[in-house]
Enzyme design. Structure first.
Site, short mmCIF file in Angstrom:
data_model
loop_
_atom_site.label_atom_id
_atom_site.label_comp_id
_atom_site.label_asym_id
_atom_site.label_seq_id
_atom_site.Cartn_x
_atom_site.Cartn_y
_atom_site.Cartn_z
CG HIS A 111 46.99 34.53 30.93
ND1 HIS A 111 47.52 35.67 30.36
CD2 HIS A 111 47.59 33.49 30.29
CE1 HIS A 111 48.38 35.34 29.42
NE2 HIS A 111 48.45 34.02 29.36
CG ASP A 112 40.68 34.13 36.17
OD1 ASP A 112 41.26 34.70 37.12
OD2 ASP A 112 39.47 33.88 36.19
CB THR A 185 43.07 31.76 42.72
OG1 THR A 185 42.39 32.41 41.64
CG2 THR A 185 43.58 32.79 43.72
CG PHE A 187 38.67 29.44 42.87
CD1 PHE A 187 37.82 28.36 43.00
CD2 PHE A 187 39.61 29.66 43.87
CE1 PHE A 187 37.90 27.51 44.09
CE2 PHE A 187 39.70 28.81 44.96
CZ PHE A 187 38.85 27.74 45.07
CG ASP A 189 39.74 34.18 41.33
OD1 ASP A 189 40.37 34.24 40.25
OD2 ASP A 189 40.29 33.87 42.41
CB SER A 191 43.19 36.07 40.16
OG SER A 191 43.54 35.20 39.09
CG HIS A 353 48.82 28.02 22.06
ND1 HIS A 353 49.81 27.38 22.79
CD2 HIS A 353 48.33 28.98 22.88
CE1 HIS A 353 49.91 27.93 23.99
NE2 HIS A 353 49.01 28.90 24.06
#
Length: 589
Positions: A111-112, A185, A187, A189, A191, A353
């Site tokens: 997800h990031d 993004t 990265f 990071d 987010s 999954h």
């Protein structure tokens, strides 16, 4: 009014969700932007929000533009639900080595790094299991056979799915090939904690003392309630929990919400420590430094705790994904594009999954199992985390004690037949969705990636003997007419595991390519030691003490002990230990 050609070009870029115009970058800016722009000073849009996914191999669409791939002989590829039912197994298979936290952290990383556009658009292909008339070009429903072992009993004839928004959807005139767009993004990071724009970040902050907004209930800090809770979460009552974080998917499952909350709490824990040490720092300085440390710890965990479980530590060191060096690595490459690969996000990094468990177990402080719940009873509703004072801690102990499922060709029935079921009589099928989504995105077949990775390809089914488990080859040959037809999402699931890893040869090839670009293409990566934006040697040494177990301990009340490696099951070599004895960075250096 006549539009200037430059204005029209900019407007088109905005409409397309693409960012091809140059950003004004300041090389001396010490902190990464929220939208990922200006990470690369020469190519400011690389890895930023609303840019196209990258690819290892050009897309394979039937018409060369956007229509899904067909079989080599021009026929339809096997129905995804048929493959899911007849080729993939099902059951609750327990990993002998890894906890459920290992699987769940993979979803945090996924997800990031990526979020495709349009998959939640209000387009209905199927309603109550029935194909709708004139559903539109973006409808990509999955047909269900009349004799389906589960769905036929509920008179379901299709599973709802819409095609991802592409560049052709947003600017159809003269579109030569559809490319999907990454809304977040690329990265690592966090987010999903901080948001992907300044506006998103601002609504998450107190703008005081460097803190993120929280609401205190039951002696614990929780992310603020989502302002559109009724449309974001599936709530039974208006007062149930629905959290506002940097990522709209945070409420998808209790364990996912738990890890998101942990990193929110960790940010505030760091900010408070910094405030006691650096009293002259203002809110912005405190916030950005706490964010930098939180991201650095997280990146360290990804490359030193999580990825070695999948790829093998010796392999990672041989290819430069992990270094046994006391100083900076300095492997940043200005020509390395960190943008997420379509093959990675749409196929390879969905491997976990199969490790999802449909039943979540709750453990008391004594490590005694006292309750278990069906994951689909809590879809998009994390209220269970706040049901009692200790429920969050009980779920956390369960997540770090319960084995995850195996990385194999089998899925838990909860995800194979009942995914996202909540107050409804049926759900959907995760494996069918994965196969269909890969076709939607124009991913070439598995054999093309054998060719890409090893400069050879299978010409007969027997040629797959080195890559796939023996029983799979005969089975796949029943449903696929050619060795070239096998979907990437299918072939990866049947690969033989490389000794000491959780991946097969093509899976590891794709993951290596992605995570190499992710670290080498990030100017702010914690080990790079770049001037202005990097850590000091002292700070780097402290960050390397970071570990997931200590973060979970530090951000959870009523948890006093945990094993050193939270992603591994407790054992004689990974014993339960008091939280204060776990290593942790000193944040005042």
């Amino acid at each position: 009014m006549m539009w200037d050609s430059r204005v029209l070009a900019l407007l088109l870029a905005v409409l397309c969700g693409l960012r091809e115009t140059s950003a004004q970058c300041v090389a001396s800016e010490p902190y990464r932007s929220f939208d990922g722009s200006c990470n690369n000073l020469q190519n400011p849009t690389w890895g930023s929000t609303n840019t196209k996914f990258n690819r290892l191999i050009p897309a394979r669409y039937n018409d060369g533009i956007s229509s899904p791939r067909l079989a080599q002989d021009g026929s339809e590829l096997p129905n995804p639900r048929l493959l899911s039912v007849e080729v993939f197994g099902e059951g609750q298979q327990n990993s002998p080595q890894f906890t459920l936290a290992n699987m769940q952290f993979g979803q945090i990383v996924a997800h990031d790094m990526a979020l495709t556009r349009g998959v939640r658009d209000p387009v209905t292909c199927c309603a109550n299991g029935r194909l709708q008339p004139n559903p539109g070009a973006r409808c990509f429903a999955i047909r269900v056979a009349e004799d389906d072992p589960v769905f036929s009993e509920r008179n379901i004839e299709c599973l709802n799915m819409i095609r991802t928004t592409t560049t052709c959807d947003l600017a159809p005139t003269n579109c030569t090939q559809a490319e999907q767009i990454n809304s977040v993004t690329s990265f690592l990071d966090l987010s999903l904690v901080y948001g992907n724009t300044v506006a998103e970040n601002t609504q998450l902050r107190t703008l005081s003392n460097g803190l993120l907004k929280v609401e205190t209930r039951g002696g614990n800090d929780w992310p603020p309630r989502h302002p559109n809770a009724s449309t974001t979460c599936t709530l039974r009552t208006p007062v149930e929990s629905c959290y506002l974080t940097g990522d709209g998917r945070a409420n998808q499952s209790p364990h996912l919400a738990l890890l998101q909350i942990a990193f929110v709490r960790e940010h505030n824990r760091i900010a408070r420590i910094l405030r006691t040490r650096f009293t002259a720092w203002n809110d912005e300085k405190l916030f950005q430094e706490a964010r930098r440390i939180n991201i650095a710890q997280y990146q360290h965990i990804v490359y030193n705790e999580y990825l070695p479980n999948l790829l093998g530590l010796s392999y990672m060191r041989s290819v430069g994904l992990n270094y046994a060096t006391p100083g900076f690595v300095n492997d940043y490459g200005v020509q390395v594009n960190p943008s997420v690969l379509n093959e990675h996000t749409t196929a390879a990094f969905r491997f976990f999954h199969s490790a999802i468990q449909g039943t979540l177990k709750l453990y008391e402080q004594s490590k005694q199992l006292y309750k278990q719940v069906d994951i689909n009873d809590h879809t998009n509703n994390p209220t269970i985390l706040e049901e009692t004072t200790d429920r969050y801690a009980d779920l956390l102990r369960g997540m770090t004690t319960q084995p995850m499922g195996l990385h194999d060709d089998s899925l838990d029935p909860a995800t194979k037949h009942f995914l996202f079921r909540f107050n409804n009589r049926f759900g959907t099928d995760l494996k069918s969705i994965d196969i269909q989504r890969a076709r939607d995105h124009g991913l070439p077949g598995y054999n093309d990636f054998v060719q890409y990775c090893f400069n050879t390809r299978a010409n007969t089914w027997a040629d797959y003997n080195n890559a796939l488990v023996p029983e799979a080859i005969e089975l796949l040959s029943i449903y696929y007419r050619s060795v070239n037809d096998v979907d990437l999402a299918v072939g990866l699931a049947f690969e033989k595991k490389i000794d000491g890893t959780e991946t097969g040869i093509v899976m590891r090839c794709i993951l290596n390519e992605q995570f190499s670009r992710t670290r080498r293409g990030d100017r702010f990566f914690y080990e790079n030691g770049q001037s202005v934006v990097g850590l000091t040697l002292g700070q780097l040494a402290e960050i390397r003490k970071a570990n997931m177990a200590r973060i979970l301990c530090d951000t959870t009340t009523n948890v006093q002990e945990m094993q050193r490696f939270a992603f591994l099951l407790p054992s004689n070599t990974n014993p339960i230990t008091p939280c204060p004895s776990l290593p942790t960075p000193t944040l005042t250096v």
